[in-house]
Design a protein around this motif. Structure first.
Motif, mmCIF file in Angstrom:
data_model
loop_
_atom_site.group_PDB
_atom_site.id
_atom_site.type_symbol
_atom_site.label_atom_id
_atom_site.label_comp_id
_atom_site.label_asym_id
_atom_site.label_seq_id
_atom_site.Cartn_x
_atom_site.Cartn_y
_atom_site.Cartn_z
ATOM 1 N N TYR A 66 0.971 -1.647 -0.117
ATOM 2 C CA TYR A 66 -0.355 -0.428 0.127
ATOM 3 C C TYR A 66 0.989 0.989 -0.099
ATOM 4 C CZ TYR A 66 1.304 0.423 5.228
ATOM 5 O OH TYR A 66 2.221 -0.012 6.118
ATOM 6 N N VAL A 67 -0.083 2.478 -0.286
ATOM 7 C CA VAL A 67 1.320 3.743 -0.506
ATOM 8 C C VAL A 67 0.477 4.226 1.187
ATOM 9 C CG1 VAL A 67 1.724 3.704 -2.940
ATOM 10 C CG2 VAL A 67 -0.231 4.581 -2.401
ATOM 11 N N THR A 68 0.921 5.606 1.221
ATOM 12 C CA THR A 68 0.286 6.294 2.339
ATOM 13 C C THR A 68 -0.087 7.668 0.891
ATOM 14 O OG1 THR A 68 2.522 7.885 2.318
ATOM 15 C CG2 THR A 68 2.057 6.579 3.549
ATOM 16 N N ALA A 69 -1.580 8.694 2.110
ATOM 17 C CA ALA A 69 -1.896 9.815 1.075
ATOM 18 C C ALA A 69 -1.155 10.410 0.680
ATOM 19 C CB ALA A 69 -2.968 9.826 2.088
ATOM 20 N N GLU A 70 0.303 10.852 1.279
ATOM 21 C CA GLU A 70 0.551 11.952 1.189
ATOM 22 C C GLU A 70 1.909 11.364 -0.272
ATOM 23 O OE1 GLU A 70 -0.162 11.785 4.663
ATOM 24 O OE2 GLU A 70 1.144 10.332 4.222
ATOM 25 N N THR A 71 1.979 10.122 -0.042
ATOM 26 C CA THR A 71 2.701 9.299 -1.415
ATOM 27 C C THR A 71 1.644 9.363 -2.609
ATOM 28 O OG1 THR A 71 4.003 7.917 0.052
ATOM 29 C CG2 THR A 71 3.963 6.672 -2.502
ATOM 30 N N PHE A 72 0.299 8.837 -2.178
ATOM 31 C CA PHE A 72 0.036 8.866 -3.326
ATOM 32 C C PHE A 72 -0.710 10.507 -4.139
ATOM 33 C CE2 PHE A 72 -4.554 9.054 -5.166
ATOM 34 C CZ PHE A 72 -4.885 7.763 -6.038
ATOM 35 N N ASP A 73 -0.286 11.257 -3.430
ATOM 36 C CA ASP A 73 -0.764 12.704 -3.750
ATOM 37 C C ASP A 73 0.063 12.986 -4.200
ATOM 38 O OD1 ASP A 73 -3.518 12.745 -3.217
ATOM 39 O OD2 ASP A 73 -3.536 13.649 -1.282
ATOM 40 N N GLY A 74 1.840 12.538 -3.941
ATOM 41 C CA GLY A 74 2.608 13.777 -4.691
ATOM 42 C C GLY A 74 3.825 12.603 -5.136
ATOM 43 N N MET A 75 3.467 11.634 -5.377
ATOM 44 C CA MET A 75 4.901 11.047 -5.858
ATOM 45 C C MET A 75 4.345 10.040 -7.366
ATOM 46 S SD MET A 75 7.334 11.649 -4.091
ATOM 47 C CE MET A 75 8.901 11.102 -4.633
ATOM 48 N N MET A 76 3.075 9.785 -7.366
ATOM 49 C CA MET A 76 2.257 9.239 -8.035
ATOM 50 C C MET A 76 1.865 9.767 -9.112
ATOM 51 S SD MET A 76 1.097 6.098 -5.226
ATOM 52 C CE MET A 76 -0.341 5.537 -6.591
ATOM 53 N N THR A 77 1.878 8.805 -10.250
ATOM 54 C CA THR A 77 1.564 9.790 -11.766
ATOM 55 C C THR A 77 0.025 9.402 -12.010
ATOM 56 O OG1 THR A 77 2.138 8.087 -13.073
ATOM 57 C CG2 THR A 77 3.507 9.818 -13.028
ATOM 58 N N VAL A 78 -0.763 9.841 -12.695
ATOM 59 C CA VAL A 78 -2.458 9.964 -12.773
ATOM 60 C C VAL A 78 -2.473 8.066 -13.310
ATOM 61 C CG1 VAL A 78 -4.126 10.347 -14.630
ATOM 62 C CG2 VAL A 78 -2.950 12.126 -13.385
ATOM 63 N N ASP A 79 -1.289 7.975 -13.865
ATOM 64 C CA ASP A 79 -1.412 6.639 -14.599
ATOM 65 C C ASP A 79 -1.846 5.655 -13.457
ATOM 66 O OD1 ASP A 79 -2.530 7.316 -17.442
ATOM 67 O OD2 ASP A 79 -0.247 7.244 -18.674
ATOM 68 N N GLN A 80 -0.308 6.497 -12.572
ATOM 69 C CA GLN A 80 0.334 4.726 -11.399
ATOM 70 C C GLN A 80 -0.891 4.866 -10.168
ATOM 71 O OE1 GLN A 80 3.599 6.683 -10.428
ATOM 72 N NE2 GLN A 80 5.016 5.171 -11.960
ATOM 73 N N ARG A 81 -1.854 6.306 -10.042
ATOM 74 C CA ARG A 81 -2.685 6.311 -9.664
ATOM 75 C C ARG A 81 -4.513 5.459 -9.544
ATOM 76 N NH1 ARG A 81 -0.956 11.768 -8.490
ATOM 77 N NH2 ARG A 81 -3.285 12.339 -10.215
ATOM 78 N N ASN A 82 -4.150 5.413 -10.876
ATOM 79 C CA ASN A 82 -5.721 4.860 -11.420
ATOM 80 C C ASN A 82 -5.285 3.469 -11.627
ATOM 81 O OD1 ASN A 82 -6.875 7.571 -12.157
ATOM 82 N ND2 ASN A 82 -6.022 7.523 -14.182
ATOM 83 N N ALA A 83 -4.060 3.471 -11.814
ATOM 84 C CA ALA A 83 -3.968 1.360 -11.417
ATOM 85 C C ALA A 83 -3.878 0.833 -9.993
ATOM 86 C CB ALA A 83 -2.395 1.349 -11.658
ATOM 87 N N TYR A 84 -3.328 1.950 -8.848
ATOM 88 C CA TYR A 84 -3.237 1.628 -8.434
ATOM 89 C C TYR A 84 -4.684 1.388 -6.821
ATOM 90 C CZ TYR A 84 -2.665 2.021 -2.950
ATOM 91 O OH TYR A 84 -2.556 1.636 -1.503
#
Length: 452
Positions: A66-84
């Motif tokens: 899993y990832v933290t909300a901070e990582t989700f918002d700040g470190m991941m691309t749109v495509d990575q967030r959608n995949a997650y």
């Protein structure tokens, strides 16, 4: 958001507009045309293309981390967030698709060179290079099918969409998606040719061997639920290359304790980008971490205790000794687990126990290891599948395993994510297990998108 996707898509399409087919860029006309065995060998020795460009996008949707909300918002691309969170939106990360097809292109180009050389290809070098090319094509197709095609079901495989099967280096012909049955028939045919032409073992890191091809066949047949064949090829592989690392001899105190090109590696391959699963982003699922007992050496060798978030762990057991990539190659520990699982499934419980214990005795403290003695087939199978997840996490296997196990009510699983109070779910029978093709591949290549 739709405007953003449209803008990104148009930009990507313009960048690729010079290609008549998206699957491979057109070579520079000024380049020397390759025509010798040495040229074919150079194509196949291109490690960054042939060994290091495989998709990770499926693994981004697994339950291992899993990832933290901070990582989700700040470190991941749109495509990575959608995949997650399994958000069913168009995505434009073309590298996940293009990388494996560049491997296929090089393999096809090498095979075309070899086919035109006459008697020269009958020698040892020509035969080996042909085997290497067939192996790479099979491996690339297999990686693509596991991510972008639906789970394999023999009853429906002829009607389900598979992947485009490019079998020559031509770039002008249009691409068509084969069905799933045809896709795996091609994967298996290529692996079998490779197994017949390659040496039993290979001393050069990154090159496949006959043992590698047997391992690929075992992995393919496991995914297809053809357990007798998967067992046979796992056994054939281990007869040629059965080495395991004794984890008692590794240093738990170093950042990346498992060596690159170690004795368990049958074929080295990595994903092009670990993304949210990198050492500094991905946090190991807490229930998975808790499943390791105190005398299990993997608990120390696989995981790093983080200062933040408190009581969280990151994965450091990478077989490529890397912080930012995922190892997705073939290894003997995976093959021992395939042999164990398939042996139990076909009624060879004794052989399954032997394969499982051969692995586990190299994973536990040698002073406290107790062999597994369970003979109830269902209980033993459940234990083997749990060990498979514990042994092969962050290795490009979990997405494939979820897909193949979900049709069985005993092992199906609904995955959930929680981000800033919102819960997202992936059902066992979801069509999202066939990941969306990147939009440029669909629009420019004119191939059908996966069903939803």
């Amino acid at each position: 958001m739709k405007t953003l996707y449209f803008s990104i898509g148009m930009f990507t399409m313009m960048m690729l507009a010079a290609c008549s087919n998206f699957l491979e860029e057109k070579p520079d006309i000024k380049m020397v045309i390759p025509k010798s065995l040495n040229d074919a060998e150079l194509l196949l020795n291109d490690y960054s293309t042939m060994n290091a460009a495989y998709p990770a996008v499926g693994e981004w949707g697994t339950d291992e981390y899993y990832v933290t909300a901070e990582t989700f918002d700040g470190m991941m691309t749109v495509d990575q967030r959608n995949a997650y969170i399994w958000k069913d939106e168009p995505y434009f990360d073309v590298t996940q698709w293009q990388g494996p097809y560049k491997t296929v292109f090089n393999a096809n180009q090498a095979l075309e060179i070899i086919s035109k050389l006459g008697e020269e290809v009958k020698g040892e070098k020509g035969q080996q290079l042909s085997g290497i090319a067939h192996f790479f094509r099979a491996f690339a197709f297999q990686q693509l099918a596991e991510v972008f095609a639906p789970p394999y079901n023999a009853a429906t495989a002829s009607s389900e969409l598979g992947i485009p099967l490019r079998l020559d280096p031509g770039i002008d012909a249009s691409s068509e998606r084969a069905n799933l049955k045809q896709s795996y028939e091609q994967i298996i045919a290529d692996y079998k040719i490779a197994a017949s032409l390659l040496p039993p073992k290979e001393a050069i890191p990154g090159r496949p061997s006959a043992a590698s091809a047997y391992a690929g066949l075992s992995r393919a047949y496991l995914y297809m639920a053809e357990y007798e064949k998967a067992y046979q090829y796992a056994d054939s592989c281990l007869r040629l290359h059965a080495e395991l690392i004794d984890f008692n001899n590794l240093n738990t105190g170093v950042e990346l304790p498992i060596g690159r090109f170690n004795s368990e590696v049958l074929f080295a391959a990595i994903a092009n980008n670990a993304g949210p699963m990198s050492l500094n982003n991905g946090l190991v699922d807490s229930n998975l971490y808790a499943s390791y007992t105190a005398n299990d050496l993997r608990k120390q060798l696989y995981f790093r205790n983080n200062d933040y978030p408190k009581d969280s762990y990151s994965f450091k057991g990478n077989y490529d000794q890397s912080l930012a990539t995922l190892f997705v190659g073939l290894t003997t520990n995976e093959i021992y687990l395939i042999k164990a699982e398939c042996a139990v499934r076909i009624g060879k419980v004794k052989e399954g126990l032997a394969a499982l214990n051969a692995l586990l005795k190299n994973r536990f403290d040698k002073n406290s290891f107790t062999a597994v003695t369970q003979t109830d087939a269902y209980i033993l199978l459940s234990s083997i599948l749990q060990e498979r997840q514990k042994e092969l996490l962050f290795r490009g296997r979990r997405w494939s395993d979820l897909k193949r196990l979900n049709p069985d009510p005993r092992f199906q699983k609904t995955i959930q994510r929680n981000i800033r109070g919102l819960t997202y779910s992936l059902a066992p029978d979801s069509r999202k297990y066939a990941f969306r093709l990147p939009e440029p591949a669909v629009l420019i290549g004119k191939i059908p998108q996966n069903l939803r």
